[in-house]
Design a protein around this motif. Structure first.
Motif, PDB file in Angstrom:
ATOM      1  N   HIS A 138       4.744  -9.577  -6.355  1.00 27.96           N
ATOM      2  CA  HIS A 138       4.811  -9.231  -7.777  1.00 27.96           C
ATOM      3  C   HIS A 138       4.148  -7.865  -8.012  1.00 27.96           C
ATOM      4  O   HIS A 138       4.657  -7.037  -8.783  1.00 27.96           O
ATOM      5  N   GLN A 139       3.048  -7.619  -7.311  1.00 24.84           N
ATOM      6  CA  GLN A 139       2.356  -6.332  -7.436  1.00 24.84           C
ATOM      7  C   GLN A 139       3.243  -5.202  -6.906  1.00 24.84           C
ATOM      8  O   GLN A 139       3.353  -4.132  -7.522  1.00 24.84           O
ATOM      9  N   LEU A 140       3.901  -5.437  -5.754  1.00 22.28           N
ATOM     10  CA  LEU A 140       4.811  -4.440  -5.192  1.00 22.28           C
ATOM     11  C   LEU A 140       5.970  -4.158  -6.141  1.00 22.28           C
ATOM     12  O   LEU A 140       6.432  -3.022  -6.270  1.00 22.28           O
ATOM     13  N   SER A 141       6.421  -5.196  -6.858  1.00 22.85           N
ATOM     14  CA  SER A 141       7.574  -5.030  -7.758  1.00 22.85           C
ATOM     15  C   SER A 141       7.248  -4.170  -8.975  1.00 22.85           C
ATOM     16  O   SER A 141       8.155  -3.764  -9.708  1.00 22.85           O
ATOM     17  N   LYS A 142       5.975  -3.884  -9.197  1.00 23.25           N
ATOM     18  CA  LYS A 142       5.614  -2.966 -10.279  1.00 23.25           C
ATOM     19  C   LYS A 142       5.877  -1.516  -9.860  1.00 23.25           C
ATOM     20  O   LYS A 142       6.021  -0.640 -10.710  1.00 23.25           O
ATOM     21  N   GLN A 143       5.921  -1.273  -8.536  1.00 27.90           N
ATOM     22  CA  GLN A 143       6.191   0.061  -8.004  1.00 27.90           C
ATOM     23  C   GLN A 143       7.675   0.253  -7.688  1.00 27.90           C
ATOM     24  O   GLN A 143       8.199   1.352  -7.792  1.00 27.90           O
ATOM     25  N   VAL A 166       0.829  -1.208   0.000  1.00 27.94           N
ATOM     26  CA  VAL A 166       0.000   0.000   0.000  1.00 27.94           C
ATOM     27  C   VAL A 166       0.868   1.265   0.000  1.00 27.94           C
ATOM     28  O   VAL A 166       0.665   2.180  -0.801  1.00 27.94           O
ATOM     29  N   ILE A 167       1.877   1.292   0.887  1.00 28.42           N
ATOM     30  CA  ILE A 167       2.685   2.501   1.048  1.00 28.42           C
ATOM     31  C   ILE A 167       3.572   2.746  -0.166  1.00 28.42           C
ATOM     32  O   ILE A 167       3.867   3.900  -0.510  1.00 28.42           O
ATOM     33  N   ALA A 168       4.005   1.675  -0.843  1.00 23.59           N
ATOM     34  CA  ALA A 168       4.926   1.827  -1.987  1.00 23.59           C
ATOM     35  C   ALA A 168       4.329   2.678  -3.105  1.00 23.59           C
ATOM     36  O   ALA A 168       5.062   3.216  -3.936  1.00 23.59           O
ATOM     37  N   GLN A 169       3.015   2.810  -3.127  1.00 22.19           N
ATOM     38  CA  GLN A 169       2.382   3.600  -4.179  1.00 22.19           C
ATOM     39  C   GLN A 169       2.652   5.098  -4.001  1.00 22.19           C
ATOM     40  O   GLN A 169       2.519   5.865  -4.958  1.00 22.19           O
ATOM     41  N   THR A 170       3.038   5.509  -2.769  1.00 19.49           N
ATOM     42  CA  THR A 170       3.268   6.933  -2.532  1.00 19.49           C
ATOM     43  C   THR A 170       4.671   7.251  -2.055  1.00 19.49           C
ATOM     44  O   THR A 170       5.109   8.394  -2.143  1.00 19.49           O
ATOM     45  N   HIS A 171       5.408   6.247  -1.550  1.00 21.32           N
ATOM     46  CA  HIS A 171       6.722   6.514  -0.944  1.00 21.32           C
ATOM     47  C   HIS A 171       7.837   6.092  -1.887  1.00 21.32           C
ATOM     48  O   HIS A 171       7.760   5.036  -2.510  1.00 21.32           O
ATOM     49  N   PRO A 172       8.921   6.913  -1.997  1.00 19.31           N
ATOM     50  CA  PRO A 172       9.920   6.682  -3.040  1.00 19.31           C
ATOM     51  C   PRO A 172      11.046   5.700  -2.724  1.00 19.31           C
ATOM     52  O   PRO A 172      12.096   5.773  -3.335  1.00 19.31           O
ATOM     53  N   VAL A 173      10.903   4.783  -1.746  1.00 17.65           N
ATOM     54  CA  VAL A 173      11.950   3.778  -1.535  1.00 17.65           C
ATOM     55  C   VAL A 173      12.068   2.924  -2.789  1.00 17.65           C
ATOM     56  O   VAL A 173      11.073   2.454  -3.334  1.00 17.65           O
ATOM     57  N   GLY A 174      13.301   2.727  -3.256  1.00 18.89           N
ATOM     58  CA  GLY A 174      13.496   2.052  -4.540  1.00 18.89           C
ATOM     59  C   GLY A 174      13.556   0.551  -4.456  1.00 18.89           C
ATOM     60  O   GLY A 174      13.209  -0.153  -5.412  1.00 18.89           O
TER      61      GLY A 174
END
Length: 573
Positions: A496-501, A464-472
């Motif tokens: 896999h979904q997180l890896s798209k972000q 959820v957070i990866a959609q807004t936070h810039p950790v690479g």
């Protein structure tokens, strides 16, 4: 991926069972699999070291003098300036961080070719990568971490309000400090005013400039050594230009000799070019030496004046400054002189000035209270959103009846708040809780979730957070603990979904997770129990089917396992 940094490569030498290993990671989902004890976790240990983790001589491979680990990051353009301000040295938007640990326990950290304290690595890497294992999961139970996660999720909606609150908080503290100083110094007001005026007058007379102490010292050294400098520069010039045996004469002869034959052998061409380049360099140096020697001139009057100026500066700093270097003290004294008139105004204002500052403090506190309320409201809205989104995520991760809650607690703003209610980060306390079933009580995250559930909740949060936070880059160890079957497939799907972000690196024993990988590595020990350079292999196509099959069946060359493995791999589409 162009919007975020990512980890390109990990290199390891003499760490635990690993003798030598290099992994070239890709964007998307990277998976590490292998038998238990093969060294998968050691790769994450190496990564932890280069991110500023605690060093331990026990990690050094038996018989080796030291271990070394390095990581190469591709840095997003939006992060370059921030990293450079922290002291990181980048090469074409690429950052190399390395760490060595000696057998005696001493360690060395290097960032972009520059030696830095290990703690600096943690600061530099905090927006590049996050590692989640059992120890990281324990961090989420801390209220400070929970507040940080909520603020990260809220992004600009919270950041802008938090910034306004922090400005008003800093303003309140500044006025409060000035008021306290004014009250405490009222008894010695006259002497303080006289001393400040004397200092300001002396500073105006001194007319010091930035770095004047070191510049004066440098010029004194030069003028005191004019004859030595002239002799040295003239001797160097003669060594270069003497007609019979000077370096330039000999180099010209060498160049002519090579130029006459270089066409006959191409291997001589590069040598001849270097000799020619040396001729030009030394010729320029000889010209510069001649100019330098000509410009050297003794100036006794200037030297006397410089000694006098040095004495003035030292006397001034001794009287008004501290124990720092001359240039550092001048900077501090310049700041004192700049604020001196305002301080004198405070002191001369007496009771009227105290009353004025007390009025300003009342206004500042109202502004602080207003911004604290706005910050609480912003966090409350984002807490509801985060609660709903994470609940949806964990329902699909074998926790179908569990609800996730983020609650924001704040003091009663209508009452008389104590100063201790306000902090740099607001007045709120953030709590993350879960409810295991519909009618059950809400329980604090650290008490109501097992280790495996904590891993899945952490995964749901990061998705959820990866959609807004810039950790690479996100790294997960044991994220699949305590799950299997359909739930394991959902864990893989969420990764896999997180890896798209962002880039994701996972250590797993589950074939249902490994099947979702974009890049798949297998770690194998050699016959003597070590992991050598060839022990970490990137697998594709048929080799990957075999590895998934081995993870499913626990044995080699199982036809049914291969068929099942192919089915799992087909889930990615």
């Amino acid at each position: 991926m162009s919007e975020r940094s990512f980890l390109e490569e990990i290199s390891i030498r003499n760490l635990g069972v690993i003798e030598q290993s290099e992994l070239e990671l890709g964007p998307g989902l990277n998976v590490l699999t292998g038998e238990t004890g093969a060294g998968k976790t050691m790769i994450l240990t190496a990564l932890s070291l280069v991110l500023g983790g605690k060093s331990d001589s026990a990690l050094v491979r038996h018989g080796a003098d030291r271990l070394s680990a390095s990581a190469t990051f591709a840095i997003a353009s939006s992060q370059v300036q921030g990293l450079e301000e922290l002291g990181a040295q980048l090469d074409a938007n690429s950052l190399i961080i390395s760490r060595t640990v000696n057998a005696d326990g001493k360690s060395k950290a290097v960032c972009g070719g520059v030696t830095v304290p290990a703690g600096t690595l943690a600061t530099i890497s905090q927006n590049l990568i996050e590692i989640h294992g059992q120890s990281a999961n324990s961090q989420i139970t801390k209220t400070s971490t929970q507040r940080e996660l909520l603020d990260r999720f809220g992004g600009a909606a919270i950041a802008s309000v938090l910034s306004a609150y922090q400005l008003s908080y800093a303003n309140y503290l500044e006025i409060k400090a000035r008021l306290a100083d004014l009250k405490s110094s009222s008894s010695k007001r006259d002497s303080d005013i006289a001393q400040l005026r004397e200092f300001i007058t002396a500073w105006a007379t001194l007319k010091a400039v930035r770095n004047e102490c070191s510049a004066t010292e440098d010029e004194i050294n030069r003028l005191s050594s004019v004859e030595d400098l002239r002799i040295a520069s003239q001797s160097a010039k003669e060594a270069l230009e003497t007609e019979e045996s000077g370096a330039l004469t000999l180099l010209h002869s060498a160049r002519r000799a090579l130029d006459s034959v270089k066409a006959k052998d191409s291997r001589l061409e590069s040598i001849a070019e270097r000799v020619s380049e040396a001729v030009f360099i030394l010729d320029d140096a000889a010209t510069d030496l001649a100019s330098y020697a000509t410009g050297l001139e003794a100036d006794p009057r200037r030297l006397d004046a410089l000694h006098e100026r040095k004495s003035q500066l030292n006397a001034f700093i001794k009287k008004w400054g501290g124990a720092g270097s001359g240039d550092e003290e001048l900077v501090l004294l310049a700041a004192k002189a700049k604020s001196g008139k305002e301080v004198i105004a405070d002191l001369e204002g007496g009771d009227d000035r105290i009353a004025e500052l007390e009025g300003s403090l009342t206004v500042a506190k109202k502004d602080l209270l207003k911004n604290a309320k706005l910050l609480t409201e912003a966090r409350g809205k984002q807490a509801e959103k985060l609660s709903d989104l994470v609940t949806t995520e964990i329902h699909a991760l074998a926790m179908p009846h569990t609800q996730f809650f983020v609650e924001v607690s704040s003091p009663d703003y209508s009452a008389n708040l104590k100063e201790s209610d306000f902090t740099q980060l607001g007045c709120d306390e953030i709590s993350m809780l879960i409810r295991a079933h519909t009618d059950g009580p809400k329980v604090a995250l650290g008490k109501g979730a097992s280790g495996g559930e904590m891993s899945r909740i952490m995964l749901g949060l990061e998705v959820v957070i990866a959609q807004t936070h810039p950790v690479g880059t996100y790294v997960f160890d044991e994220v699949d603990a305590g799950v299997g079957g359909k739930a394991a497939i959902e864990v893989g799907k969420r990764l896999h979904q997180l890896s798209k972000q962002a880039q994701v690196i996972v250590v797993t024993h589950l074939p249902q997770v490994a099947a979702w990988a974009d890049t798949h590595f297998v770690v194998k020990k050699s016959s003597d129990g070590s992991v050598v350079a060839s022990g970490v292999t990137k697998v594709q196509d048929a080799d990957r089917v075999e590895e998934i099959a081995r993870m499913l069946a626990g044995l080699e060359e199982s036809t049914s396992a291969r068929e099942h493995a192919s089915e799992l791999l087909a889930l990615r589409g």
